[in-house]
Design an enzyme around this catalytic site. Structure first.
Site, short mmCIF file in Angstrom:
data_model
loop_
_atom_site.label_atom_id
_atom_site.label_comp_id
_atom_site.label_asym_id
_atom_site.label_seq_id
_atom_site.Cartn_x
_atom_site.Cartn_y
_atom_site.Cartn_z
N HIS A 34 0.84 -1.20 0.00
CA HIS A 34 0.00 0.00 0.00
C HIS A 34 0.88 1.25 0.00
O HIS A 34 0.63 2.20 -0.78
CB HIS A 34 -0.91 -0.03 1.23
CG HIS A 34 -1.69 1.22 1.45
ND1 HIS A 34 -3.04 1.33 1.18
CD2 HIS A 34 -1.32 2.45 1.94
CE1 HIS A 34 -3.46 2.54 1.49
NE2 HIS A 34 -2.44 3.25 1.95
N GLU A 35 1.90 1.27 0.84
CA GLU A 35 2.78 2.45 0.92
C GLU A 35 3.61 2.62 -0.36
O GLU A 35 3.86 3.73 -0.80
CB GLU A 35 3.69 2.35 2.14
CG GLU A 35 2.95 2.36 3.48
CD GLU A 35 1.99 3.53 3.60
OE1 GLU A 35 2.31 4.63 3.09
OE2 GLU A 35 0.90 3.34 4.18
#
Length: 631
Positions: free
Chosen positions: A159-160
């Site tokens: 996600h990051e």
């Protein structure tokens, strides 16, 4: 949207940010003017003076905060109390985190970022920060390390990384700086009130306190506007990051499990240092301030937690969080224990190797900035193929320099001797000797597909060296390349990749993500690049010419620029990188497709050509995953 379209969207978001900032400034100025008008009886002079002062406070506040973020992601990580992970020191949680970050970085085609841990935060949260992939940092809380298993941690880190790839990080840092200016009046009022407590009493103090209260009340408009702007910019990007993480890892259970643990554990995702979290709430994986649901979610920087889980598991119900919470209250989850119980952390199987295969420009452009599960499995296997000795060398702050220089040393003894002399002249004879030794011991038989991943693993280690040492190292790298009159294209491109990434890490705030120029403005540069690529992939001049024309047809179909063999290839590329890097996002997509068309004109692409293509994409800030063909 693909990578290039997302970059264009990020630019539009930046323009939208400027507009929203302007609206917020106007609202604050009008509020201040209204107060002054009431107190001064409608004095025009007073209104003009206070308007100028208000604008100066907001503008100078924003400029100051942006300047303080000149170090990029490190500034944010240290502000939140992050501790840089230099060595796992036997900590299995840190080792697992490092492995996941390295694998995802290699799979994404970006340099491995620095890793920070917020040791004093028991909540589950994470963020990525920086101006560019070359100065990015990824930070996670100690709570995330303790509570998440490997699949869940992988989902959070993926996600990051989507924020790194989608151009969100730069926009997020700009938000921090710009919104600080909007909040300046409220901050000033609060500080004055704090310093007034315990001060001398009297009429003058009453006036000061009254002014501070007014500033605090009026400034609250700025705080409210800042939170609305963050919420508006952030929520859609969080949805995109969730979707990108699932596409990357090809499993939604990890990310969904992390979100469930945020909702079911007492600490959730709320950071203990809420004062620091205020500025960066829009950068976090989960809500850091607890605004979820307030005013219908207007101020929430993230979509509602249940909504995010349901996007991953449509059958999930809100009441299930209560059952999970009761269960975890009795037996809090342990990430490492779950890994052992579930049999996670198994090395990914390497997809079937192909020395050559059919590949098209559209296929490659689609893969840029868009890693998939095959890429993650390949990266896992690539890291697993690196020997323990190489992994130790690439993590050694002192030996990583000769290791990288050893990659550039030519196989021909006379050229290697000249290159070693250039190294010795700049970094000392001992470094030159060790570079040659490491080349002979570890790098001569290194598979080409392992060279760029090795550089990616070395990047966070070497960028920790002092600026003067990095400058000297870059001088040595360029000297090694120029010492050979017939430098190989890979050695040249590798040196450019190192130079570009390290230069950006030295001055991150100067990095410009994408320019606005169009292909028609850069005919000469595009022609030179395609000529070099065509000659590198085709031994005969006729084949090179046809490959060149195939590339030109893709990006400049209406132009008739004849093929000319670059006499000083690959050094002829020195003058093309900066102009080509200034192309707009969608123009860069055409360039990537054109380069791919030239490389694969014969319908096949071998490992060396694939690495050349990947390096060119890296220099032009178009991260390309390691798997060029997906079933």
């Amino acid at each position: 949207m693909n990578f290039f379209e997302r970059q264009a969207a990020a630019r539009r978001s930046s323009s939208r940010l400027v507009l929203l900032f302007g609206v917020a400034v106007v609202a604050i100025v009008l509020a201040v003017d209204a107060v002054v008008w009431l107190l001064s009886g409608g004095s025009t002079g007073a209104l003009l003076a206070v308007t100028l002062v208000t604008l100066a406070v907001i503008g100078l506040g924003s400029l100051y905060r942006l300047a303080s973020l000149g170090d990029g992601g490190d500034s944010i990580a240290m502000q939140l109390g992050g501790e840089l992970v230099l060595d796992d020191g036997g900590d299995l949680d840190l080792r697992r985190l490092r492995n996941v970050v390295e694998e995802i970085a290699i799979a994404s085609g970006v340099p491995v970022p620095k890793i920070y841990v917020l040791e004093h935060e028991s909540a589950i949260n994470a963020f990525a920060a920086g101006y560019s992939p070359s100065d990015a940092v990824v930070a996670v809380t100690r709570g995330a390390l303790d509570r998440l298993n490997r699949d869940e941690l992988q989902g959070v880190i993926a996600h990051e990384f989507s924020h790194i790839l989608n151009g969100d990080m730069r926009l997020n840092l700009r938000l921090v700086g710009v919104l600080f200016g909007i909040a300046m009046i409220a901050i000033a009022g609060r500080k004055v009130l704090e310093f007034s407590v315990g001060g001398r009493r009297g009429r003058s103090l009453g006036v000061v306190v009254f002014g501070a209260v007014v500033a605090l009340v009026v400034g609250s408009i700025g705080l409210f506007c800042a939170r609305l702007i963050k919420a508006g910019v952030s929520r859609n990007r969080e949805r995109l990051a969730d979707a990108s993480a699932v596409q990357f890892t090809r499993q939604s259970t990890g990310l969904a499990g992390a979100l469930k643990k945020i909702g079911g554990l007492p600490d959730g995702s709320r950071l203990a240092s809420a004062g620091n979290a205020e500025e960066v709430s829009h950068m976090l994986f989960g809500e850091g301030l607890g605004f979820d649901g307030l005013f219908g979610g207007w101020l929430a920087t993230h979509p509602p937690l249940v909504e995010r889980i349901q996007a991953l598991e449509p059958g999930f119900r809100a009441e299930q969080l209560g059952a999970l919470s009761r269960r975890w209250l009795q037996a809090p989850p342990s990430g490492l224990h779950e890994d052992l119980h579930l049999g996670l952390h198994q090395p990914g199987a390497l997809p079937p190797e192909r020395s050559e295969h059919a590949v098209t420009g559209a296929m490659v452009a689609t893969q840029v900035g868009n890693p998939g599960n095959d890429d993650y499995r390949r990266a896992d296997a690539i890291v697993d193929k690196l020997t323990d000795e190489l992994r130790a060398l690439v993590a050694d702050r002192e030996r990583v320099v000769p290791l990288l220089l050893g990659l550039l040393l030519d196989a021909r003894e006379d050229i290697a001797a000249r290159q070693a002399f250039e190294i010795g002249a700049r970094l000392g004879k001992a470094t030159a000797i060790e570079a040659a030794h490491l080349r002979e011991q570890h790098l001569v038989d290194l598979h080409p597909m392992l060279r760029l991943p090795l550089v990616a693993l070395a990047f966070p280690v070497i960028r920790r060296r002092p600026r003067p040492q990095l400058e000297t190292f870059l001088d040595a790298v360029n000297a090694v390349v120029l010492a050979d009159d017939e430098v190989s294209l890979f050695e040249y491109c590798l040196s450019r990749l190192l130079t570009v990434q390290l230069r950006e890490s030295l001055d991150p705030s100067r990095y410009v993500a994408f320019g606005r120029r169009k292909p028609a403005e850069l005919r000469k540069e595009i022609s030179t690049l395609l000529a070099v690529v065509a000659e590198a992939g085709h031994a005969d001049s006729t084949g090179a010419q046809h490959a060149y024309l195939a590339g030109m047809q893709r990006i400049l179909p209406d132009e008739h620029i004849p093929f000319r063999s670059p006499g000083s290839a690959p050094l002829a590329l020195e003058d093309v990188w900066t102009p080509l890097d200034s192309l707009g996002p969608l123009a860069k997509q055409l360039l990537v497709e054109a380069v791919t068309a030239a490389v694969s004109h014969d319908g096949r692409i071998n490992v060396a050509e694939a690495e050349l293509l990947r390096t060119i994409c890296g220099v032009l800030h178009c991260p390309l995953p390691p798997v060029l063909h997906r079933a």
